[in-house]
Write a protein that holds these residues in place. Structure first.
Motif, PDB file in Angstrom:
ATOM      1  N   SER A  50       0.853  -1.187   0.000  1.00 54.58           N
ATOM      2  CA  SER A  50       0.000   0.000   0.000  1.00 54.58           C
ATOM      3  C   SER A  50       0.884   1.230   0.000  1.00 54.58           C
ATOM      4  O   SER A  50       1.543   1.551   0.989  1.00 54.58           O
ATOM      5  CB  SER A  50      -0.916   0.009   1.234  1.00 54.58           C
ATOM      6  OG  SER A  50      -1.747   1.143   1.219  1.00 54.58           O
ATOM      7  N   PRO A  73       1.231   5.423  -2.053  1.00 51.07           N
ATOM      8  CA  PRO A  73       0.435   6.393  -2.820  1.00 51.07           C
ATOM      9  C   PRO A  73       0.230   5.964  -4.270  1.00 51.07           C
ATOM     10  O   PRO A  73      -0.813   6.236  -4.866  1.00 51.07           O
ATOM     11  CB  PRO A  73       1.271   7.678  -2.717  1.00 51.07           C
ATOM     12  CG  PRO A  73       1.999   7.543  -1.414  1.00 51.07           C
ATOM     13  CD  PRO A  73       2.327   6.074  -1.304  1.00 51.07           C
ATOM     14  N   THR A  81      -0.043   2.873  -5.404  1.00 50.94           N
ATOM     15  CA  THR A  81      -0.929   1.719  -5.562  1.00 50.94           C
ATOM     16  C   THR A  81      -2.326   1.949  -4.996  1.00 50.94           C
ATOM     17  O   THR A  81      -3.171   1.064  -5.063  1.00 50.94           O
ATOM     18  CB  THR A  81      -0.340   0.466  -4.885  1.00 50.94           C
ATOM     19  OG1 THR A  81      -0.173   0.717  -3.478  1.00 50.94           O
ATOM     20  CG2 THR A  81       0.998   0.095  -5.497  1.00 50.94           C
ATOM     21  N   ARG A  82      -2.585   3.120  -4.428  1.00 49.40           N
ATOM     22  CA  ARG A  82      -3.932   3.392  -3.919  1.00 49.40           C
ATOM     23  C   ARG A  82      -4.933   3.307  -5.062  1.00 49.40           C
ATOM     24  O   ARG A  82      -4.756   3.908  -6.122  1.00 49.40           O
ATOM     25  CB  ARG A  82      -4.000   4.761  -3.251  1.00 49.40           C
ATOM     26  CG  ARG A  82      -5.412   5.097  -2.742  1.00 49.40           C
ATOM     27  CD  ARG A  82      -5.426   6.305  -1.843  1.00 49.40           C
ATOM     28  NE  ARG A  82      -6.779   6.654  -1.440  1.00 49.40           N
ATOM     29  CZ  ARG A  82      -7.467   6.040  -0.477  1.00 49.40           C
ATOM     30  NH1 ARG A  82      -6.906   5.023   0.176  1.00 49.40           N
ATOM     31  NH2 ARG A  82      -8.691   6.403  -0.165  1.00 49.40           N
ATOM     32  N   TYR A  83      -5.999   2.544  -4.830  1.00 50.14           N
ATOM     33  CA  TYR A  83      -7.024   2.302  -5.859  1.00 50.14           C
ATOM     34  C   TYR A  83      -6.385   1.771  -7.139  1.00 50.14           C
ATOM     35  O   TYR A  83      -6.773   2.132  -8.252  1.00 50.14           O
ATOM     36  CB  TYR A  83      -7.837   3.559  -6.142  1.00 50.14           C
ATOM     37  CG  TYR A  83      -8.828   3.915  -5.048  1.00 50.14           C
ATOM     38  CD1 TYR A  83      -8.894   3.176  -3.857  1.00 50.14           C
ATOM     39  CD2 TYR A  83      -9.694   4.984  -5.201  1.00 50.14           C
ATOM     40  CE1 TYR A  83      -9.793   3.500  -2.860  1.00 50.14           C
ATOM     41  CE2 TYR A  83     -10.614   5.309  -4.196  1.00 50.14           C
ATOM     42  CZ  TYR A  83     -10.655   4.562  -3.032  1.00 50.14           C
ATOM     43  OH  TYR A  83     -11.550   4.875  -2.047  1.00 50.14           O
ATOM     44  N   ARG A 110      -3.836  -5.188   0.913  1.00 50.92           N
ATOM     45  CA  ARG A 110      -4.273  -4.013   1.656  1.00 50.92           C
ATOM     46  C   ARG A 110      -5.577  -3.509   1.052  1.00 50.92           C
ATOM     47  O   ARG A 110      -5.740  -3.483  -0.177  1.00 50.92           O
ATOM     48  CB  ARG A 110      -3.206  -2.899   1.614  1.00 50.92           C
ATOM     49  CG  ARG A 110      -1.928  -3.207   2.385  1.00 50.92           C
ATOM     50  CD  ARG A 110      -2.168  -3.229   3.883  1.00 50.92           C
ATOM     51  NE  ARG A 110      -0.944  -3.461   4.656  1.00 50.92           N
ATOM     52  CZ  ARG A 110      -0.548  -4.647   5.099  1.00 50.92           C
ATOM     53  NH1 ARG A 110      -1.264  -5.725   4.818  1.00 50.92           N
ATOM     54  NH2 ARG A 110       0.565  -4.769   5.797  1.00 50.92           N
ATOM     55  N   ALA A 112      -6.722  -0.572   0.680  1.00 50.10           N
ATOM     56  CA  ALA A 112      -6.632   0.642  -0.127  1.00 50.10           C
ATOM     57  C   ALA A 112      -6.247   0.372  -1.575  1.00 50.10           C
ATOM     58  O   ALA A 112      -6.283   1.285  -2.404  1.00 50.10           O
ATOM     59  CB  ALA A 112      -5.620   1.607   0.497  1.00 50.10           C
ATOM     60  N   ASP A 139     -10.815   0.215  -5.088  1.00 48.89           N
ATOM     61  CA  ASP A 139     -11.897   1.179  -4.940  1.00 48.89           C
ATOM     62  C   ASP A 139     -13.143   0.391  -4.541  1.00 48.89           C
ATOM     63  O   ASP A 139     -13.779  -0.266  -5.382  1.00 48.89           O
ATOM     64  CB  ASP A 139     -12.115   1.915  -6.265  1.00 48.89           C
ATOM     65  CG  ASP A 139     -13.229   2.950  -6.193  1.00 48.89           C
ATOM     66  OD1 ASP A 139     -14.061   2.890  -5.264  1.00 48.89           O
ATOM     67  OD2 ASP A 139     -13.276   3.815  -7.092  1.00 48.89           O
ATOM     68  N   ASP A 192     -10.855  -1.304   3.592  1.00 43.82           N
ATOM     69  CA  ASP A 192     -10.504   0.081   3.919  1.00 43.82           C
ATOM     70  C   ASP A 192     -11.787   0.810   4.280  1.00 43.82           C
ATOM     71  O   ASP A 192     -12.582   1.124   3.391  1.00 43.82           O
ATOM     72  CB  ASP A 192      -9.825   0.733   2.727  1.00 43.82           C
ATOM     73  CG  ASP A 192      -9.341   2.146   3.009  1.00 43.82           C
ATOM     74  OD1 ASP A 192      -9.157   2.479   4.193  1.00 43.82           O
ATOM     75  OD2 ASP A 192      -9.144   2.921   2.040  1.00 43.82           O
TER      76      ASP A 192
END
Length: 341
Positions: A225, A227, A229-231, A252, A254, A257, A278
């Motif tokens: 996780s 920035p 790999t977020r969504y 993770r 996050a 979505d 999340d």
């Protein structure tokens, strides 16, 4: 062999799961208990009762719920030289102050990867056989229909010649790829940090993320996780997945979505296995509890029950190596921390 002074900082209820009587005896043989209390578990570095113990601690054995090791906490541990973590990620408690002090940090992440990979393999097989949906339908019908009906009703089920996409060649991801060799399946791997030659040596096919998502019957996530790999699995990328394919997330929450995944599940187009969310844990009102086509588990892919003994044993082995002046096998380095779980 020297016997370092050791303090333990983790959720108190976790200690007996990590260390049974034999392991506690080994810990006592390998170390001197900080503060002279072999049963001490520190939950607050600022608490006065822990002050004397922390002041003399040379090694800190940590676990889930260990408080952050910030500058204020480390000021209370002037002799501390090593942090041995009995879990996977150290991001929850290791701060920049740890690296600034030059402390050695070790993690049992490789050992914790074992049950996560086992869970993933089980879910890959289960997803391809459509077992959760078939089991529910079988209970509801109760009419004695044989295998032919179920095979035709659920489409081309089974693991023969399936395509499995592994996103992230982490310790878990690598072990998953190794376990998938027992299946007659094509394994695709996406990891921008790993050379294609290394992926091919594992018997897998290096693939771009969009191409992997579009080609796989099952996509399983094992990326950290960050920035970036977020969504990672956003609405656009979920839409690329094949009708009837399955997304597995044991990494993770996050990375996915959730709202976009929920829409796909409600439509009936996709299936999912979700072990991390999340936020984590989920609030009681989360829509995930009521979604169709979803196998939802409470963050149990990693070590639980008797599997925790493996983590405790690893920490004791690391303590032995530290005492002997040998290299720590689970050494965590600050430059690699951002790219791991």
């Amino acid at each position: 062999m020297s016997r370092p002074v050791v303090a333990v900082a983790l959720r108190p209820a976790l200690r007996p799961h990590l260390f049974d009587a034999a392991a506690e005896a080994r810990l006592a043989a390998l170390s001197v208990p900080a503060g002279g209390d072999p049963a001490l578990v520190v939950t607050d570095f600022a608490a006065p009762p822990a002050a004397a113990a922390l002041a003399e601690a040379e090694v800190l054995v940590t676990g889930w719920d260990c408080p952050p090791l910030d500058a204020a906490a480390l000021a209370r541990m002037p002799r501390l030289a090593a942090v041995l973590h009995s879990g996977g990620s150290v991001k929850h408690h290791v701060t920049d102050a740890v690296w600034e002090r030059g402390l050695a940090v070790s993690s049992a992440v490789a050992d914790n990867a074992v049950p996560v990979a086992e869970y993933t393999l089980a879910m890959v097989i289960t997803a391809a056989k459509r077992l959760p949906e078939m089991e529910r339908a079988y209970r509801a019908r109760r009419d004695g229909r044989d295998w032919q009906y179920w095979s035709e009703a659920f489409g081309p089920v089974g693991n023969h010649r399936r395509v499995v996409g592994v996103v992230g060649l982490s310790r878990v991801g690598r072990r998953v790829v190794e376990l998938l060799r027992i299946l007659d399946a094509t394994v695709l791997v996406h990891d921008p940090y790993v050379p294609e030659t290394a992926i091919r040596l594992l018997g897998a096919v290096p693939t771009g993320l969009d191409e992997l998502v579009a080609a796989a019957d099952v996509v399983t996530l094992h990326a950290p996780s960050t920035p970036e790999t977020r969504y990672q699995m956003d609405r656009r990328r979920l839409a690329l997945m094949r009708d009837g394919s399955t997304l597995i997330n044991t990494a993770r929450g996050a990375l996915v979505d959730t709202a976009a995944l929920a829409d796909e599940l409600r439509s009936g187009r996709l299936y999912a296995v979700v072990d991390v969310t999340d936020p984590d844990p989920l609030p009681a009102g989360s829509e995930l509890f009521d979604l169709p086509h979803l196998t939802l588990t409470p963050h149990v892919a990693g070590s639980i029950g008797g599997e925790l003994r493996r983590l405790g044993g690893f920490v004791l082995d690391e303590l032995q190596r530290w005492s002997d002046g040998a290299e720590l096998l689970g050494r965590v380095l600050p430059e690699t921390l951002p790219s791991i779980a």
